[in-house]
Each structure stands twice: as structure tokens, then as C-alpha cells.
Scaffold this motif. Sequence first.
Motif, mmCIF file in Angstrom:
data_model
loop_
_atom_site.group_PDB
_atom_site.id
_atom_site.type_symbol
_atom_site.label_atom_id
_atom_site.label_comp_id
_atom_site.label_asym_id
_atom_site.label_seq_id
_atom_site.Cartn_x
_atom_site.Cartn_y
_atom_site.Cartn_z
ATOM 1 N N LYS A 1 0.814 -1.217 0.000
ATOM 2 C CA LYS A 1 0.000 0.000 0.000
ATOM 3 C C LYS A 1 0.846 1.265 0.000
ATOM 4 C CE LYS A 1 -3.920 -2.253 2.252
ATOM 5 N NZ LYS A 1 -4.851 -2.257 3.410
ATOM 6 N N GLY A 2 2.161 1.095 -0.282
ATOM 7 C CA GLY A 2 3.021 2.257 -0.469
ATOM 8 C C GLY A 2 3.454 2.905 0.824
ATOM 9 N N GLY A 3 3.444 4.213 0.826
ATOM 10 C CA GLY A 3 3.896 4.976 1.980
ATOM 11 C C GLY A 3 4.731 6.157 1.541
ATOM 12 N N THR A 4 5.517 6.702 2.454
ATOM 13 C CA THR A 4 6.266 7.924 2.165
ATOM 14 C C THR A 4 7.350 7.690 1.119
ATOM 15 O OG1 THR A 4 7.676 7.418 4.076
ATOM 16 C CG2 THR A 4 5.844 8.932 4.430
ATOM 17 N N HIS A 5 7.934 6.481 1.057
ATOM 18 C CA HIS A 5 8.976 6.225 0.060
ATOM 19 C C HIS A 5 8.391 6.225 -1.350
ATOM 20 C CE1 HIS A 5 7.022 2.520 0.909
ATOM 21 N NE2 HIS A 5 7.911 1.710 0.381
ATOM 22 N N LEU A 6 7.183 5.655 -1.507
ATOM 23 C CA LEU A 6 6.559 5.620 -2.836
ATOM 24 C C LEU A 6 6.082 7.012 -3.237
ATOM 25 C CD1 LEU A 6 6.088 3.546 -4.988
ATOM 26 C CD2 LEU A 6 3.816 3.113 -4.057
ATOM 27 N N ALA A 7 5.593 7.777 -2.281
ATOM 28 C CA ALA A 7 5.187 9.155 -2.573
ATOM 29 C C ALA A 7 6.392 9.975 -3.031
ATOM 30 C CB ALA A 7 4.541 9.793 -1.338
ATOM 31 N N GLY A 8 7.545 9.770 -2.388
ATOM 32 C CA GLY A 8 8.760 10.468 -2.804
ATOM 33 C C GLY A 8 9.226 10.055 -4.182
ATOM 34 N N PHE A 9 9.084 8.767 -4.503
ATOM 35 C CA PHE A 9 9.444 8.287 -5.837
ATOM 36 C C PHE A 9 8.585 8.957 -6.906
ATOM 37 C CE2 PHE A 9 8.321 5.198 -9.197
ATOM 38 C CZ PHE A 9 9.560 5.106 -9.834
ATOM 39 N N ASP A 10 7.273 8.967 -6.687
ATOM 40 C CA ASP A 10 6.360 9.601 -7.650
ATOM 41 C C ASP A 10 6.697 11.085 -7.824
ATOM 42 O OD1 ASP A 10 5.047 7.216 -7.983
ATOM 43 O OD2 ASP A 10 3.384 7.706 -6.632
ATOM 44 N N GLN A 11 6.970 11.768 -6.727
ATOM 45 C CA GLN A 11 7.252 13.199 -6.787
ATOM 46 C C GLN A 11 8.534 13.470 -7.567
ATOM 47 O OE1 GLN A 11 7.137 15.120 -2.968
ATOM 48 N NE2 GLN A 11 7.991 17.031 -3.702
ATOM 49 N N GLY A 12 9.595 12.720 -7.277
ATOM 50 C CA GLY A 12 10.858 12.916 -7.994
ATOM 51 C C GLY A 12 10.731 12.598 -9.468
#
Length: 692
Positions: free
Chosen positions: A319-330
Motif C-alpha cells: 500500500k506504499g507509503g512515504t517512500h513511494l510518494a517520494g518516488f512519484d514526486q521525484g
Amino acid sequence: MSADYSARHLSVLEGLEAVRKRPGMYIGSTDSRGLMHCLWEIIDNSVDEALAGHGSEIEIVLHRDGSVEVRDQARGIPVDAEPRTGLSGVEVVFTKLHAGGKFGSGSYAASGGLHGVGASVVNALSERLDVEVDRDGRTWAMSFHRGEPGVFDDNGTKTPDAPFTPFELSSELRVVGKVAKKTTGTRVRYWADRQIFTRDAAFLADELIGRARQTAFLVPGLGISIIDERGEEPETTHFKFDGGISEFAEYLATDPGVTDVWRLEGSGTFTETVPVLTDAGTMVSTEVERECVVDVALRWGNGYDTTVRSFVNIIATPKGGTHLAGFDQGLMRVIRAQVEQNARRLKVGNDKLDKDDVLAGLTAVVTVRLAEPQFEGQTKEVLGTPAVRAIVTNVVATALRERFASTARADKAQSSALLEKVVAEMKARISARTHKETQRRKNALENSTLPAKLVDCRSNDVAHSELFIVEGDSALGTAKLARDSEHQALLPIRGKILNVQKASIADMLGNAECASIIQVIGAGSGRTFDISMARYGKVIIMSDADVDGAHIRTLLLTLFFRYMRPMIEEGRVFAAVPPLHRVVVMHPGSKPNETIYTYSEPELDGVLKALKRKNRRYQDPIQRYKGLGEMDADQLAVTTMDPRHRTLRRVGISDAEQAGRVFELLMGNEVAPRKEFIVDSAAALDKERIDA
């Protein structure tokens, strides 16, 4: 129920009884999913040892009696006494909640087990658990019954039903053998408690194999063996990969690549305030500096499906989390900047990139490694450490900018191809949205825009309408007379359509047959496919019952699988089953002859033998249909098109990833694996099935 409510109504659950009372809090559920979660709690302890550099082999045995055993050659659980409790390290690990070596004591720099409840929860939910530890030249052993330490009277055979005697005054970690001084390792075998788990809960071999493969990818050099003894013959599966997540991304990708696998690596530091256990046994809030190591492997293919797997210390976070959110943003930050810089060459205009445009065709493995990450819940499905987001964003953005700035010829070509693909996806999305906004449901005026060769039905009732995709004009003529014109539409195709597994989207849309099928179904294609707009409730592929017919059916299914997959997922694609033979049974006198249709050679043999036993006569030679065009309308209606008599085969997808790999093997660009498959499978070919 009493109306008063006071302190005497409160229950205080001590130790492992809380786990047995509310198992769902710790393992999510008490079905097969919870059972598998328990197994991975034990396996992850061995994997954490491998991550720390101890032990390179893990063995998992599914025993015939329903128990499971995990073996490793790591350091072994400590056997000396734990100072605060006076219990052995083995008993502390398996009986005390929130106890272990992963709370900042220096034993593990980064691990998956962070709450200290994994082994103790498994023990609490097991009818029996045996642990053996090789350490200090000896083999130490201890047994538990529903979390309570004691001794089983086995009489030579280990079973959870053996008489059990719990320890009363003090526990005993028994010495049961000797080993070489340098030999270390742990073996844990347990029987899940059927008082806790549902009756149908079982260890799922396929899920275990899939996750073992995943773990072997994430820990390069770690060998994982699975031995399943539950069948007639033991089955052994072994995984070991040296390529790490680059090899994992290649494995997950099923479409031809637009780019090679790109590896994005880096790290960052952050500070957080955490309670730290002092030598005096008290918890003191202390500000500590953490390092977060980021490792990402990604590649784009020419398809439109997105596969992103994220992990924290090799623990999957579905279900992702802060690491996946950072990946999408970068990722979005860099790709948008690159498209803006090349807007004139790419003919972007004023349109803006969407996240889905960038993710189309992306296969990525996102991993981060840090000490004591914050998860949401014991099942560790979501990473919650806030500082990780900014670190991952920075690492991904920096590494991607370097890739786009590279002057190497291969990097420049792949970067350019990627930007063109992303912009093409954006334009396709905008066009589809415009088309969807102006599109209306089927009516008499709209029919003029459909292909001229479509023989449409009269009804507007989508649920009861059927589209037959017919092979050839000869079959079309017969099918026109055989169909129910109220609900059944016909679309003829000429020969074998384009193999869309090899072709690009542009080639597919430029192919007349593929374009006609997509236009007639009316729901779009690829990412923009909207099944609610489909004009027919069923799509039935009606091809000849020969090798060419099977090839045409495979090509059509490839088109549906790649560009209209929701039709298959919702069970709306079928294959017609036309007969192979027509047997005319002759009756004496004026009684009309009887017609029997058979659909395979064994069925025909069975019918003829039955007729001979009854001394019934039949016309010889038996009519064998070479194609649909050889039938007259009545025969085609009765055998293949009339819902009251026909047989249909529903096309389904039980495992989309596996299906994708099979389609790529049989229909993709790589010839060598297909040749190897044909050679290896030649021995299984039934020569009698060749229509020649």
C-alpha cells in the motif's frame, strides 16, 4: 446487558493471551492470509540475519503433517540468559511480546522485524512449536504448546497431540546434541493452532514461491529453497539471484523495452527523536541521526500497464507509503521539466503531463533501507516515516537528471524515446477524453460511422447483445442466416490479424482489422478503455476448428489481452465451440434420421462404438467439417450460435502476470525462448491432432 460501567468491567490481558484473544490485531486475519503472515514472520528473521551478513541459505519445508519448518545457517538465537528476565534468549524471543534484537541495540542496522512480536505471535498461535539452535558447539532445543514452554512426550514421532508437560518452577533450554564449534544456525518448526485458524486455512505453495523469489531478488546472493512434501512426491524449488533489483525489474516487465533498466541509487540522513533504552533499564527520549539508503530499478516498455513494487528493508509495502510518494514526486518533477525543455521538438503545445502519462509502461522496484522505520500496523503494509519522502525525491530526481544529461549515445537515444512515449500517452489520453465527452450511445444515426462490413443487431440492450467475430466471408454468409438478428451482430475478419504483442500502438491502430474490432466494441483501447461504453455484452470469437482457426483465435485474444483486458477480466470474451463431425444415424422405415454432432476425435470414437453395440447404422463416411463455411445455416445455428444448444468457452485470467509472460513467450519479439519452448514441448505433441 448491565447499564453500569466501571473499572471492574475492564479486562487486562497479559502476555500471549492477548494475541490468542485478538489474533487479527497481529496477523490481519485467521484465514490462509494470516497463516502465511505467520510463516513470513519466521522467514523474515532468517532474512534479516542474511541482510546483516550472516548465512547465505534459507530452507523452508512444508511437511506432510501440516507443520512448516524454517532452517538457516545464521548466528543462531542467543542461548545465554537475558539479564532483566533471567530467561534464556530463546525463551525471551518466543514468549515475550516486544522483545528482540532490533530495537537499536546494534545487532541489526536495518531489518524487517521492528515490533519484536513476530516469533512470539507465531508461538502463541501455534499448537506446538519446536526450536533448535546450533551455537557454542552444541544443539539447544526448546518446545512450546500454545506459547507455554514445556516438554512433549513424543515417543519418536513429533506431533502436536503428544502429551505435554509445562515447566513449573523454571524453564530449561535442553542440550540435545553436539556440532562443530563454528557451526551455527536456527531451525523452527511449528503446527498452526486449528482453534485459531479457519478450517480451510492452508499454506499456499504458489504464494510462498512467489514471495521467496521476490526475497531472493532483493537480497543478492541469498539462496532460498522450498521443499513441499505434501504431495505424492516432494517438490523442491530453489532461488538465487546475483543481479538484485535490476534483475527483478527485468523479471516483472513483460513488454518490449523503450529503455534499459535504469538504476537510481543514493542516500540521505535525517534526525528523529526516539525513546532509547539505557543501561539502567529506563527509556529516555533521544535525538538520533538516521541514514536512509535508496535503491531504485526502473524501465519503461511500449505497453501501458504500470508495475511498481516498493520495499522497506526487503519487507513489501503493497500500500506504499512515504517512500513511494517520494518516488512519484521525484519522477514527475524531472519528466515534466524535460518535456518542457523539449516542448517544441515534441510538439507539446499547452497540454500538461498527468501522472498516468508518465507511469504508463513503467516497471519499477523501489527499495529503501533504514533503521527502525515507522510502519502503520504490525502487518507493515504502509511506511510512515515522514523524512523518507524528501530523501527519496531528492535521490530519484538527481539520478534521473544525470541520466537525461548523459552524452552517451545509448542514454540519449533512450531518453529521447522515453519523452516521445510520455508525450504520445498524454496526447492519447486527451484525445480519448475528448472522444468520450462527445461520444453517444449507439443509435440509428451512429450506425453509419461503423465499419461497413459490420452486420449489426437491432437491439440496444447491451447486456443481451452478442458480437460474433467471424473468420472469413464464407462463414459470414452462413452466419447471417443462422443468427438471431435481434441480439446477435457479426463482424467478419480477413485471415490472421496483426500480432499486437510485437507491434507498436501506432501499428495496431493502423491495422484495418484491429481498428475495426476496437471501433465496433466502442469502448476505446489501452489505458483509456472504458468497459461501461462497450456496445455488446458478449464478444464471441468464432473460428474454424483447425490449426489456423486456433492461431486466429490466439491473435484475437492477444489483442483483447493487451488493449481491452477488462473485457476478459469481467468474463465477457468467449470462444465458440463448433463441431468437428456430423454423424447421421439412420432409422428404419419412415422415421427421420437422427443427427449427432461430436467435438473431438475421442468423442466421435465413443459415439461410433456405442452405435455399433446397439447395432445402429450410420451414414459412412462420417462428415468432418473443415471450416464453418461447410455448414448450412441450420447446422451452424444449432451447434454454435443458438444459446439454447451451443457450447461456449469463457476466456479468463487467473494470473495476469503469468498470462502476460505466456503471451510474450508465444507472440513476442524474442525468437530464442519460443524456439526452446517448441523443442522442449515436442515430445508432448499428439501427431493425430495435426490437421494435415
